[in-house]
Scaffold this motif. Structure first.
Motif, PDB file in Angstrom:
ATOM      1  N   ALA A 268       0.847  -1.225  -0.212  1.00  0.00           N
ATOM      2  CA  ALA A 268       0.051  -0.032   0.081  1.00  0.00           C
ATOM      3  C   ALA A 268       0.821   1.322  -0.038  1.00  0.00           C
ATOM      4  O   ALA A 268       0.661   2.138  -0.709  1.00  0.00           O
ATOM      5  CB  ALA A 268      -0.965  -0.007   1.276  1.00  0.00           C
ATOM      6  N   SER A 269       2.011   1.121   0.659  1.00  0.00           N
ATOM      7  CA  SER A 269       2.930   2.448   0.798  1.00  0.00           C
ATOM      8  C   SER A 269       3.571   2.751  -0.541  1.00  0.00           C
ATOM      9  O   SER A 269       4.039   3.905  -0.830  1.00  0.00           O
ATOM     10  CB  SER A 269       3.905   2.155   2.016  1.00  0.00           C
ATOM     11  N   GLU A 270       3.604   1.697  -1.375  1.00  0.00           N
ATOM     12  CA  GLU A 270       4.449   1.734  -2.733  1.00  0.00           C
ATOM     13  C   GLU A 270       3.517   1.955  -3.897  1.00  0.00           C
ATOM     14  O   GLU A 270       3.867   2.337  -4.980  1.00  0.00           O
ATOM     15  CB  GLU A 270       5.098   0.508  -2.812  1.00  0.00           C
ATOM     16  N   MET A 271       2.144   2.152  -3.467  1.00  0.00           N
ATOM     17  CA  MET A 271       1.227   2.533  -4.526  1.00  0.00           C
ATOM     18  C   MET A 271       1.247   3.937  -5.087  1.00  0.00           C
ATOM     19  O   MET A 271       1.492   4.861  -4.105  1.00  0.00           O
ATOM     20  CB  MET A 271      -0.100   2.144  -4.158  1.00  0.00           C
ATOM     21  N   GLU A 272       1.136   4.083  -5.956  1.00  0.00           N
ATOM     22  CA  GLU A 272       1.124   5.797  -6.663  1.00  0.00           C
ATOM     23  C   GLU A 272      -0.254   5.837  -7.523  1.00  0.00           C
ATOM     24  O   GLU A 272      -0.696   5.164  -8.263  1.00  0.00           O
ATOM     25  CB  GLU A 272       2.280   5.817  -7.526  1.00  0.00           C
ATOM     26  N   TYR A 273      -0.868   7.022  -7.360  1.00  0.00           N
ATOM     27  CA  TYR A 273      -2.186   7.330  -8.149  1.00  0.00           C
ATOM     28  C   TYR A 273      -1.792   8.368  -9.278  1.00  0.00           C
ATOM     29  O   TYR A 273      -1.440   9.509  -8.979  1.00  0.00           O
ATOM     30  CB  TYR A 273      -3.354   7.805  -7.141  1.00  0.00           C
ATOM     31  N   ARG A 274      -1.733   7.829 -10.403  1.00  0.00           N
ATOM     32  CA  ARG A 274      -1.418   8.668 -11.672  1.00  0.00           C
ATOM     33  C   ARG A 274      -2.592   9.180 -12.272  1.00  0.00           C
ATOM     34  O   ARG A 274      -3.084   8.377 -12.894  1.00  0.00           O
ATOM     35  CB  ARG A 274      -0.436   7.957 -12.283  1.00  0.00           C
TER      36      ARG A 274
END
Length: 287
Positions: A268-274
């Motif tokens: 979850a901490s590595e997820m990015e919303y682009r």
């Protein structure tokens, strides 16, 4: 008849060596094939004479003498009965696999799933893939037994998981040094190298095996500790296994639940919303 008695006695001694002697560390494929040849011989003797009370009595007396001498030499030795002669190959296979001195090369040969062009050409038994054949038979039994509800991991993985627990439990019971068990699990990981999709269900099945003893619980705890040290395997398990299976593992084992939650937080901490990519996806969906 004297030759038959001598051959039966020698085969029983061979079973004792397979179960309790470090000599098996020097066995090669031909030695194992010869051993199974003599195990097959004893099965033929059983089939031929089990209904003959006179000859059966002579054979049972020989077994008593052989068992007595072996028990004196090996206190942990399990006596072989006349009935055991009828399943001599199964005994040999089981006792060999439970001997921690058995070379990894022999284990790989017994579990081989592909026909090798290098099979030995001799008068002895072809034992390559013998365990794989056993797994297939036991898997079929599992399927027939669970017609109303197959295990999530699949029948073959369930059988392999049970065998993994049995072998790991034996290694832990025979050696106070945990490095023996770690070496065994490392060899299993090496055997499945490049085929993690097959290893993960086997590990899951092993962890979901019903624990009916303290020794089995200890084996599962050891496997969980090892799994947490193998981050790649753990990560692949958590990403590849069905969510229901992961939920079953988390429900049964606190250690797995903690490791799974920690991994989920990391993901979850590595997820990015682009935003741009998100718009592109939505636009493509509309078209």
């Amino acid at each position: 008849m004297e030759a038959v008695l001598r051959n039966v006695a020698c085969t029983v001694e061979l079973l004792a060596v397979a179960a309790h002697s470090g000599v098996v560390s020097q066995w090669d494929e031909q030695t194992v094939s010869r051993a199974f040849h003599w195990a097959t011989y004893c099965e033929h003797i059983y089939i031929r004479f089990h209904s003959n009370p006179v000859i059966r009595g002579v054979l049972e007396k020989q077994l008593q003498l052989t068992n007595h001498s072996l028990k004196e030499a090996l206190p942990e030795y399990n006596e072989v009965s006349f009935w055991d002669l009828g399943r001599c190959q199964n005994l040999l296979l089981l006792w060999m696999l439970n001997n921690s001195a058995l070379p990894i090369s022999i284990m790989k040969m017994l579990f081989e799933t592909r026909v090798s062009a290098n099979n030995i050409n001799s008068d002895y038994e072809d034992v390559r893939g013998l365990c794989s054949q056993l797994i297939q038979c036991r898997s079929a039994c599992k399927v027939l037994h669970h017609l109303l509800g197959l295990p999530t991991v699949g029948a073959e993985a369930q059988v392999q998981g049970e065998m993994l627990m049995e072998r790991l439990g034996f290694v832990l019971s025979q050696n106070g040094d945990s490095r023996w068990a770690e070496d065994f699990l490392s060899s299993v990981l090496q055997e499945f190298e490049g085929a993690a999709q097959h290893l993960c269900p086997v590990i899951a099945a092993a962890l979901l095996t019903t624990t009916d003893s303290a020794a089995q619980t200890a084996s599962q705890n050891f496997l969980l500790d090892w799994l947490q040290s193998q981050h790649g395997v753990l990560q692949h398990m958590c990403s590849a296994l069905p969510s229901k299976l992961l939920a079953d593992l988390a429900k049964k084992h606190q250690k797995f639940r903690d490791a799974f939650c920690k991994l989920l937080k990391k993901w979850a901490s590595e997820m990015e919303y682009r935003i741009n990519e998100g718009r592109k996806r939505r636009m493509s969906c509309r078209h």
